[in-house]
Design a protein around this motif. Structure first.
Motif, PDB file in Angstrom:
ATOM      1  N   CYS A   1      -2.717  -9.490  -7.107  1.00  0.00           N
ATOM      2  CA  CYS A   1      -2.151  -8.135  -7.209  1.00  0.00           C
ATOM      3  C   CYS A   1      -1.946  -7.712  -8.660  1.00  0.00           C
ATOM      4  O   CYS A   1      -1.625  -6.555  -8.920  1.00  0.00           O
ATOM      5  CB  CYS A   1      -0.816  -8.060  -6.490  1.00  0.00           C
TER       6      CYS A   1
ATOM      7  N   CYS B   1       3.857 -14.211  -2.765  1.00  0.00           N
ATOM      8  CA  CYS B   1       3.858 -12.806  -3.170  1.00  0.00           C
ATOM      9  C   CYS B   1       4.250 -11.919  -1.983  1.00  0.00           C
ATOM     10  O   CYS B   1       3.713 -12.074  -0.889  1.00  0.00           O
ATOM     11  CB  CYS B   1       2.459 -12.440  -3.662  1.00  0.00           C
TER      12      CYS B   1
ATOM     13  N   CYS C   1       1.521 -12.658  -9.614  1.00  0.00           N
ATOM     14  CA  CYS C   1       0.457 -12.758  -8.623  1.00  0.00           C
ATOM     15  C   CYS C   1      -0.849 -12.291  -9.267  1.00  0.00           C
ATOM     16  O   CYS C   1      -0.939 -11.154  -9.731  1.00  0.00           O
ATOM     17  CB  CYS C   1       0.769 -11.905  -7.399  1.00  0.00           C
TER      18      CYS C   1
ATOM     19  N   CYS D   1       0.834  -9.666  -0.905  1.00  0.00           N
ATOM     20  CA  CYS D   1      -0.386 -10.255  -0.325  1.00  0.00           C
ATOM     21  C   CYS D   1      -0.160 -11.651   0.237  1.00  0.00           C
ATOM     22  O   CYS D   1      -1.075 -12.236   0.797  1.00  0.00           O
ATOM     23  CB  CYS D   1      -1.491 -10.270  -1.361  1.00  0.00           C
TER      24      CYS D   1
HETATM   25 ZN   LIG Z   1       0.036 -10.586  -4.414  1.00  0.00          ZN
END
Ligand SMILES: [Zn+2]
Length: 123
Positions: free
Chosen positions: A77, A91, A74, A94
């Protein structure tokens, strides 16, 4: 049939290698790396291999399959995560959609185990 075509391609690759050897070795095992995200069923692959190699130089050769998990990255993140195949690919933190796959898509020959034939050679 996904696995049937995969197996055909695999056998062609091995055959090309085999006949390019100065002396044809006796193949014992073929080690494969199969990513989870290829959706190839190891059991189906084994079966397809067994059927397609009957009465060929690959008959009786053992197929050893190593599973590689699906791992995505991701960017928001900046972390890796393991999507749940068939359930959740985004993810877990998020919810960004899966965009970068780190591993899990590979389908390749890791190595071939063989022993040299002891038959006399004519040079
Ligand atoms: Zn994420």
């Amino acid at each position: 049939m996904h696995e049937t075509d995969m197996t055909k391609a695999l056998i062609v690759t091995i055959r090309n290698w085999y006949y390019s050897q100065p002396e044809q070795p006796k193949i014992e095992k073929i080690h494969l790396v199969v990513g989870q995200f290829t959706c190839v069923e190891p059991v189906s692959l084994q079966f397809a291999f067994e059927v397609q190699t009957r009465n060929t130089f690959l008959e009786g050769v053992e197929l050893v399959i190593r599973d590689i998990p699906l791992i995505a990255f991701c960017h928001r993140c900046q972390q890796e995560y393991k999507p749940e195949i068939g359930l959740q690919y985004s993810c877990p933190d998020c919810n960004s959609p899966m965009e970068d796959i780190k591993s899990g898509r590979e389908l390749k020959i890791d190595r071939i185990e063989y022993s040299s034939r002891t038959a006399p050679t004519h040079n």
